[in-house]
Design a protein around this motif. Sequence first.
Motif, PDB file in Angstrom:
ATOM      1  N   ALA A  85     -27.277  37.191  34.156  1.00 18.00           N
ATOM      2  CA  ALA A  85     -26.576  36.462  35.219  1.00 18.00           C
ATOM      3  C   ALA A  85     -25.903  35.210  34.663  1.00 18.00           C
ATOM      4  O   ALA A  85     -24.766  34.883  35.026  1.00 18.00           O
ATOM      5  CB  ALA A  85     -27.571  36.084  36.323  1.00 18.00           C
ATOM      6  N   ALA A  86     -26.593  34.505  33.776  1.00 18.72           N
ATOM      7  CA  ALA A  86     -25.996  33.319  33.147  1.00 18.72           C
ATOM      8  C   ALA A  86     -24.788  33.711  32.312  1.00 18.72           C
ATOM      9  O   ALA A  86     -23.779  32.992  32.287  1.00 18.72           O
ATOM     10  CB  ALA A  86     -27.034  32.603  32.291  1.00 18.72           C
ATOM     11  N   VAL A 142     -23.257  26.860  25.760  1.00 17.21           N
ATOM     12  CA  VAL A 142     -24.091  25.778  25.216  1.00 17.21           C
ATOM     13  C   VAL A 142     -24.758  25.006  26.352  1.00 17.21           C
ATOM     14  O   VAL A 142     -25.956  24.697  26.295  1.00 17.21           O
ATOM     15  CB  VAL A 142     -23.235  24.837  24.340  1.00 17.21           C
ATOM     16  CG1 VAL A 142     -24.023  23.582  23.985  1.00 17.21           C
ATOM     17  CG2 VAL A 142     -22.778  25.557  23.079  1.00 17.21           C
ATOM     18  N   VAL A 143     -23.983  24.684  27.396  1.00 15.24           N
ATOM     19  CA  VAL A 143     -24.539  23.935  28.524  1.00 15.24           C
ATOM     20  C   VAL A 143     -25.617  24.755  29.228  1.00 15.24           C
ATOM     21  O   VAL A 143     -26.675  24.229  29.617  1.00 15.24           O
ATOM     22  CB  VAL A 143     -23.427  23.541  29.507  1.00 15.24           C
ATOM     23  CG1 VAL A 143     -24.010  22.907  30.761  1.00 15.24           C
ATOM     24  CG2 VAL A 143     -22.454  22.572  28.845  1.00 15.24           C
ATOM     25  N   SER A 144     -25.385  26.056  29.391  1.00 16.13           N
ATOM     26  CA  SER A 144     -26.383  26.911  30.039  1.00 16.13           C
ATOM     27  C   SER A 144     -27.671  26.956  29.229  1.00 16.13           C
ATOM     28  O   SER A 144     -28.777  26.856  29.776  1.00 16.13           O
ATOM     29  CB  SER A 144     -25.832  28.328  30.207  1.00 16.13           C
ATOM     30  OG  SER A 144     -24.763  28.353  31.129  1.00 16.13           O
ATOM     31  N   ALA A 145     -27.533  27.108  27.914  1.00 17.25           N
ATOM     32  CA  ALA A 145     -28.720  27.186  27.058  1.00 17.25           C
ATOM     33  C   ALA A 145     -29.485  25.869  27.049  1.00 17.25           C
ATOM     34  O   ALA A 145     -30.717  25.845  26.929  1.00 17.25           O
ATOM     35  CB  ALA A 145     -28.312  27.562  25.637  1.00 17.25           C
ATOM     36  N   ALA A 146     -28.735  24.764  27.168  1.00 20.73           N
ATOM     37  CA  ALA A 146     -29.375  23.438  27.127  1.00 20.73           C
ATOM     38  C   ALA A 146     -29.781  22.944  28.513  1.00 20.73           C
ATOM     39  O   ALA A 146     -30.247  21.806  28.645  1.00 20.73           O
ATOM     40  CB  ALA A 146     -28.427  22.427  26.485  1.00 20.73           C
ATOM     41  N   GLY A 147     -29.619  23.783  29.524  1.00 26.94           N
ATOM     42  CA  GLY A 147     -29.909  23.379  30.892  1.00 26.94           C
ATOM     43  C   GLY A 147     -31.267  22.739  31.090  1.00 26.94           C
ATOM     44  O   GLY A 147     -31.379  21.659  31.690  1.00 26.94           O
ATOM     45  N   ALA A 159     -30.834  14.262  23.468  1.00 35.08           N
ATOM     46  CA  ALA A 159     -31.261  15.274  22.501  1.00 35.08           C
ATOM     47  C   ALA A 159     -30.205  16.363  22.356  1.00 35.08           C
ATOM     48  O   ALA A 159     -29.911  16.827  21.246  1.00 35.08           O
ATOM     49  CB  ALA A 159     -32.599  15.880  22.941  1.00 35.08           C
ATOM     50  N   VAL A 160     -29.617  16.776  23.486  1.00 28.15           N
ATOM     51  CA  VAL A 160     -28.571  17.810  23.433  1.00 28.15           C
ATOM     52  C   VAL A 160     -27.363  17.324  22.641  1.00 28.15           C
ATOM     53  O   VAL A 160     -26.813  18.039  21.799  1.00 28.15           O
ATOM     54  CB  VAL A 160     -28.145  18.212  24.861  1.00 28.15           C
ATOM     55  CG1 VAL A 160     -26.913  19.115  24.816  1.00 28.15           C
ATOM     56  CG2 VAL A 160     -29.281  18.929  25.566  1.00 28.15           C
ATOM     57  N   LEU A 161     -26.961  16.069  22.896  1.00 28.48           N
ATOM     58  CA  LEU A 161     -25.818  15.512  22.168  1.00 28.48           C
ATOM     59  C   LEU A 161     -26.118  15.407  20.676  1.00 28.48           C
ATOM     60  O   LEU A 161     -25.267  15.700  19.834  1.00 28.48           O
ATOM     61  CB  LEU A 161     -25.461  14.135  22.727  1.00 28.48           C
ATOM     62  CG  LEU A 161     -24.915  14.109  24.159  1.00 28.48           C
ATOM     63  CD1 LEU A 161     -24.696  12.672  24.607  1.00 28.48           C
ATOM     64  CD2 LEU A 161     -23.615  14.898  24.248  1.00 28.48           C
ATOM     65  N   ALA A 162     -27.346  14.979  20.347  1.00 27.99           N
ATOM     66  CA  ALA A 162     -27.715  14.837  18.944  1.00 27.99           C
ATOM     67  C   ALA A 162     -27.718  16.177  18.223  1.00 27.99           C
ATOM     68  O   ALA A 162     -27.406  16.263  17.035  1.00 27.99           O
ATOM     69  CB  ALA A 162     -29.090  14.175  18.832  1.00 27.99           C
ATOM     70  N   LEU A 163     -28.064  17.229  18.947  1.00 28.18           N
ATOM     71  CA  LEU A 163     -28.067  18.563  18.346  1.00 28.18           C
ATOM     72  C   LEU A 163     -26.681  19.198  18.352  1.00 28.18           C
ATOM     73  O   LEU A 163     -26.344  19.971  17.445  1.00 28.18           O
ATOM     74  CB  LEU A 163     -29.051  19.471  19.100  1.00 28.18           C
ATOM     75  CG  LEU A 163     -30.533  19.113  18.984  1.00 28.18           C
ATOM     76  CD1 LEU A 163     -31.349  19.987  19.932  1.00 28.18           C
ATOM     77  CD2 LEU A 163     -31.015  19.292  17.552  1.00 28.18           C
ATOM     78  N   ALA A 167     -24.311  20.885  15.196  1.00 28.37           N
ATOM     79  CA  ALA A 167     -24.180  22.324  15.414  1.00 28.37           C
ATOM     80  C   ALA A 167     -22.718  22.745  15.427  1.00 28.37           C
ATOM     81  O   ALA A 167     -22.334  23.742  14.802  1.00 28.37           O
ATOM     82  CB  ALA A 167     -24.861  22.715  16.729  1.00 28.37           C
ATOM     83  N   PHE A 168     -21.862  21.972  16.127  1.00 28.05           N
ATOM     84  CA  PHE A 168     -20.446  22.305  16.165  1.00 28.05           C
ATOM     85  C   PHE A 168     -19.798  22.080  14.803  1.00 28.05           C
ATOM     86  O   PHE A 168     -18.859  22.789  14.433  1.00 28.05           O
ATOM     87  CB  PHE A 168     -19.736  21.478  17.237  1.00 28.05           C
ATOM     88  CG  PHE A 168     -19.841  22.067  18.609  1.00 28.05           C
ATOM     89  CD1 PHE A 168     -19.018  23.109  18.995  1.00 28.05           C
ATOM     90  CD2 PHE A 168     -20.788  21.608  19.514  1.00 28.05           C
ATOM     91  CE1 PHE A 168     -19.120  23.675  20.261  1.00 28.05           C
ATOM     92  CE2 PHE A 168     -20.898  22.160  20.778  1.00 28.05           C
ATOM     93  CZ  PHE A 168     -20.068  23.204  21.160  1.00 28.05           C
TER      94      PHE A 168
END
Length: 370
Positions: A85-86, A142-147, A159-163, A167-168
């Motif tokens: 679904a995501a 990425v946003v869905s996985a980091a939800g 933490a999401v921004l730091a990763l 990653a990018f």
Amino acid sequence: MSLALAVLLAFGIGLAALVAVVVGVAVGWITRRVADETAVRGLIALAVGAAALPGVVAWAVVDADRSSLASAVDLGFGPLSTAVAALVAVVVGGVAAGVVGTAAVAGVLAARPDLPGVDDPAAARRRYLRYLTALFAVAFAVVSAAGPLLRTGPLGVGAVLALAAPAFWIGGPFLSVLVAGGGTRPPTDAEAARVERLRDACDVDVRGVRVVEGGDRHVALNLLGAPRARVLFVSAAALDALDDGTLTALLVARREQAARYERPAAAAAVLLAAVPLVAGLYDGLPTLVGVGAAAAVVLAGFALTRRLRLRADDRAADRVGAAALATAFERACEVAGFDAGDDSAWNWLSSEPSLARRIERLRRRAARSE
């Protein structure tokens, strides 16, 4: 997701695409009076800007109804159904962004089919459709996985921004292959032998080489990825139309830009700009203050990356000569049908200094050394 909601969403995307075409035509007429470099940057900004809002709305609407979608695609295992679904939401959001953004591009090219770097408007539209769809789909994924992290508050967002930044950066070559509008391919034997000679002459170590297909006027040469894992992307047009001396100068310039981490610096500026925005959401920072602080961070970061680009030009000129590097830039512009024009007054909105300014600095340096 109900049929009525799906129909309403499709209608909204179609209406947004129609508006984007009209805006694109207006922008196309306006860009007839500006320098080529400003026009091309304007096209890119319009395409991404037009794609962003409908893409985000479509993804958010579908993702918000994830539970009913998971029930509709029941695979007998809850987490797998939720993941599917995501994925549907990611695809819908990416397609919506690609369609509307490409509609804006179509409007610009209808008004100005002679835009630099565009030798076939239909091919350009296809490239933008692929590029925008893949770009936004990756972002939504990425946003869905980091939800779960994002929902924990400012620390999770941090933490999401730091990763995300490394990653990018590390995944740059993969993303470039994914979003390359004309597609990429391995070099032929003759191309590989030529590129290897150029790399040896420039002392450039890469993990791989990809040739970008994009038309006769798509001149590009990029080094993407982290050290020891970089991939060289070079367009077929550049290999066909530019001599070894020109390609060597351009490759040295790219090597110096990569050595100064110019791309990670620009990406970091954009990601750091999210900090004051998040503070506004979670910590009560006034909206105007948050937006103003985010804009200041972006502009300061862009100013830094423009300085890094000029420093990279200076280092490259030490290696190949200022006059030779300026001539290489001018030759690449000639093949692309691109008039560098004058330094743009709006260049402070870009992470790159104008090509006109870079060439002028190099010519002045060459004159001083004579």
